[in-house]
Design an enzyme around this catalytic site. Structure first.
Site, short mmCIF file in Angstrom:
data_model
loop_
_atom_site.label_atom_id
_atom_site.label_comp_id
_atom_site.label_asym_id
_atom_site.label_seq_id
_atom_site.Cartn_x
_atom_site.Cartn_y
_atom_site.Cartn_z
N GLU A 388 6.84 3.20 -6.76
CA GLU A 388 7.09 4.32 -5.83
C GLU A 388 8.54 4.38 -5.37
OE1 GLU A 388 4.27 2.67 -5.89
OE2 GLU A 388 2.76 4.23 -6.10
N HIS A 457 -6.61 4.56 1.78
CA HIS A 457 -6.66 5.79 0.99
C HIS A 457 -7.18 6.94 1.85
CE1 HIS A 457 -6.33 2.97 -2.34
NE2 HIS A 457 -6.18 3.96 -3.18
#
Ligand SMILES: Cc1ncc(C[n+]2csc(CCOP(=O)(O)OP(=O)(O)O)c2C)c(N)n1
Length: 654
Positions: A388, A457
């Protein structure tokens, strides 16, 4: 091939290094005299690296460095007066006093700037290289960083990323043996150069105290990268002649280490080795000191930056809306609408590239980019390593260099591992460079709570990001806005984070593609009603509309405003709602309540429209807790329609 005539003679290299030394000497003196505020990091002893490298770089090449980068700016040809003025925070500085010593840049000389976050320049360099490749400039990117940065994840990600895409980057590790106050050897087993080799880079050790050795090695590395051979890693072994920063008394440093540094440092060494005769060396030092005295005198006469300019250059003016071509209406899901927007942007702007984990061949884990690689090619739509920091950092670099990257962070929760590249990097580019550089990138991600999603999440990140000046933040709640907000984001001249919601991807809606172009910003009123108003965004929009529908049956008319963009925020639309909804406002969001963006809306209304409020603003968000996985537990925490209806009923009661 690198031009052999570019190599400086020993005498010329000595002169260039002597000037950098004089520059740093003066900066240190000024800081001790209180003429420079804050910390400065000087490159005493490391001058041979920028001087050697700059001699073989070409105009189309680009350089990034660390906070210890004054020498890079000077070696690359930055005006010494402007460079010193920046270090001294004066009006005539390279960055007008917005960068100071640790972030200065000279884009006109190919110097994209220093970086005060250890290792952070390396991912950015990979993006500059993506742009160099795509735009066919023939340029290579040189990223200089310290040995301590080898322990940063950003560096590892950048090496992996550069190898995965065969990018033309030369990573120059300036190994001075110290990571601030800790010897790097105490944190590393084996050789740094072997780490780079393990990533698959061509790598070698270079004598970083010899400008000609540096020039030779960097020249060969540039040739390799320029010729399509992929990235190269050079470990330039050098010395740190002074403290880590201006006030470092080096109480931790063994005398023997400082003595060894003095024996190896490039200026002393070239004299000792007889490469520069003593008289010539003395003359060079004298000339450098005189030139620097003149620079310092000019800077001393400069005013400080005008305080009235402090707010300038955060973001650019939004572009004048244009036209997206013939308008066509069709029914699309949100997922397809974003896909259509990306497709239209790829088709109309050659500078758009779309990438991220699984984004290319597979078309994204949620299918948003499906078919784009097939239609636009793997050069423009591609998969990345699971890195990322490299994804976001490369987007910053690519955007700074002429591309319009649209990158996907698969789940918003994953952006936390790479926040540096959004908050410290993307958000700063325009301001620190006074608009000479900008970072028009789009980060797409999806967030939120769905049945069974765990605590890692399910989080909402909008309040955290909307807090950061320099980036724009939007939340997409309808298919139509999936199309329009995505295209507006790509057209925007500044970094934009667009947050979608997983639960809404398959919700269909009428979507007009093409038509008059929209720009970033602006709320959308979904329903009018004078008894109360819900101000919401993202996943709670359908819930607010459902609640309003239910209340209408009871004769309570509630308006529903979808803010869409939290930064920039549509203050007018908020004021309008307060005025038209009897001063009864409910702010509704899926994010946890404390510190959620609802707090900002409530505070603004209280500050600006207190007189128009009939009752205090009410906020509803998710309970302040980690999100459990069991749907039964989740449903107890997330605001449901019933709760919204009850709150509005209570709010609108006269
Ligand atoms: C991510 C991050 N962590 C810590 C720091 C604090 N810090 C500033 S410089 C530095 C040492 C870095 O050492 P190295 O990379 O070898 O570069 P050098 O200072 O020797 O040039 C540290 C720990 C920082 N600026 N950024």
């Amino acid at each position: 091939m690198t031009d052999a005539t570019a190599m400086p003679t020993d005498a010329e290299a000595y002169r260039r290094m002597a000037f950098i030394r004089a520059f740093e000497d003066t900066a240190l003196r000024w800081s001790h005299d209180g003429l420079i505020a804050g910390s400065i990091h000087l490159c005493f002893g490391q001058e041979a690296i920028p001087v050697g490298a700059a001699a073989v770089l070409r105009p189309e090449d680009r350089v990034l460095a660390t906070y210890r980068g004054h020498g890079w700016a000077l070696a690359l040809g930055a005006d010494p007066v402007a460079a010193f003025a920046e270090v001294a925070q004066r009006s005539g500085g390279l960055n007008g006093g917005r960068a100071g010593s640790p972030l200065l840049s000279a884009p006109e000389q190919g110097f994209l700037g220093e970086n005060s976050i250890v290792g952070a320049g390396n991912p950015i360099a990979t993006g500059v290289a993506i742009a160099q490749q795509r735009l066919g400039t023939g340029g290579v990117v040189l990223s200089a960083f310290g040995d301590g940065a080898m322990n940063q994840g950003a560096t590892s990600e950048a090496l992996a990323f550069a190898v995965a895409r065969d990018l033309p980057v030369v990573f120059v590790c300036e190994n001075n043996g110290w990571s601030e106050m800790t010897p790097t050897a105490s944190t590393v087993r084996g050789e740094l150069v072997d780490r780079a080799r393990a990533f698959g880079l061509r790598a070698e050790v270079v004598d970083g105290c010899d400008p000609l050795a540096v020039a030779t090695a960097v020249g060969a590395a540039l040739d390799h990268a320029r010729g399509g051979g992929g990235p190269v890693f050079l470990e330039c072994r050098t010395v740190r002649l002074s403290g880590h920063y201006n006030r470092d008394i080096e109480h931790y440093r063994p005398k023997s280490d400082a003595e060894a540094a003095r024996a190896r440092e490039p200026l002393a060494r070239m004299r000792l080795e007889g490469r520069v005769p003593a008289a010539e060396a003395e003359a060079a030092i004298q000339a450098a000191s005189e030139q620097m005295a003149a620079v310092a005198a000019t800077v001393a006469a400069m005013p400080e930056p005008d305080p009235a300019t402090a707010l300038e250059h955060l973001t650019a003016d939004v572009p004048v809306p244009g036209d997206w071509g013939p308008a066509t209406s069709r029914e699309l899901t949100l997922q397809r609408a974003v896909n259509a927007a990306l497709r239209d942007e790829l088709a109309t702007r050659p500078e758009v590239v779309v990438y991220g984990e699984d984004v290319g061949f597979a078309g994204g884990i949620f299918g948003v980019s499906r078919g784009l690689q097939k239609d636009f090619g793997a050069e423009r739509v591609f998969d990345t390593p699971i890195s990322e920091s490299a994804i976001l950092g490369s987007a910053v670099g690519a955007a700074m260099s002429g591309l319009r990257p649209v990158v996907e962070i698969m789940w918003a929760d994953f952006s936390f591992v790479a926040l540096d590249q959004i908050v410290n990097q993307a958000a700063n580019v325009r301001y620190v460079n006074r608009g000479r550089l900008s970072a028009p990138l789009v980060i797409r991600t999806q967030q939120g709570i769905t049945d069974g999603a765990c605590a890692q999440h399910s989080q909402s990140i909008e309040a955290l990001l909307a807090h950061v000046p320099g980036i724009k933040v939007g939340l997409v709640a309808t298919a139509q806005d999936g199309y329009r907000m995505t295209r507006a984001a790509v057209a925007d001249p500044d970094p934009v984070v667009l947050i979608e919601h997983r639960a809404l991807y398959q919700v269909p809606g009428a979507v007009e593609t093409g038509g008059p172009a929209e720009t970033v910003g602006g709320a959308r009123l979904h329903r009018e009603g004078g008894d109360a108003a819900v101000i919401t965004w993202g996943a709670m929009l359908p819930r607010a509309l459902e609640a309003a529908e239910r209340l209408a049956a009871e004769g309570i008319e509630v308006s529903v405003l979808d803010l869409r963009w939290l930064r920039p925020l549509d203050d007018e639309a908020i004021a309008d709602r307060v005025a038209r909804s009897s001063g009864r406002i409910l702010v509704l969001h899926e994010d946890t309540t404390t510190g959620g963006f609802g707090a900002e809306i409530a505070a603004r209304i209280a500050e600006r429209h207190f007189d128009a409020l009939a009752v205090p603003v009410r906020r509803i968000g998710t309970a302040d807790i980690r999100m459990p996985s069991a749907p039964a537990l989740q449903h107890a925490l997330v605001p449901g329609t019933e709760e919204v209806v009850a709150a509005l009923r209570a709010l609108s009661r006269p």
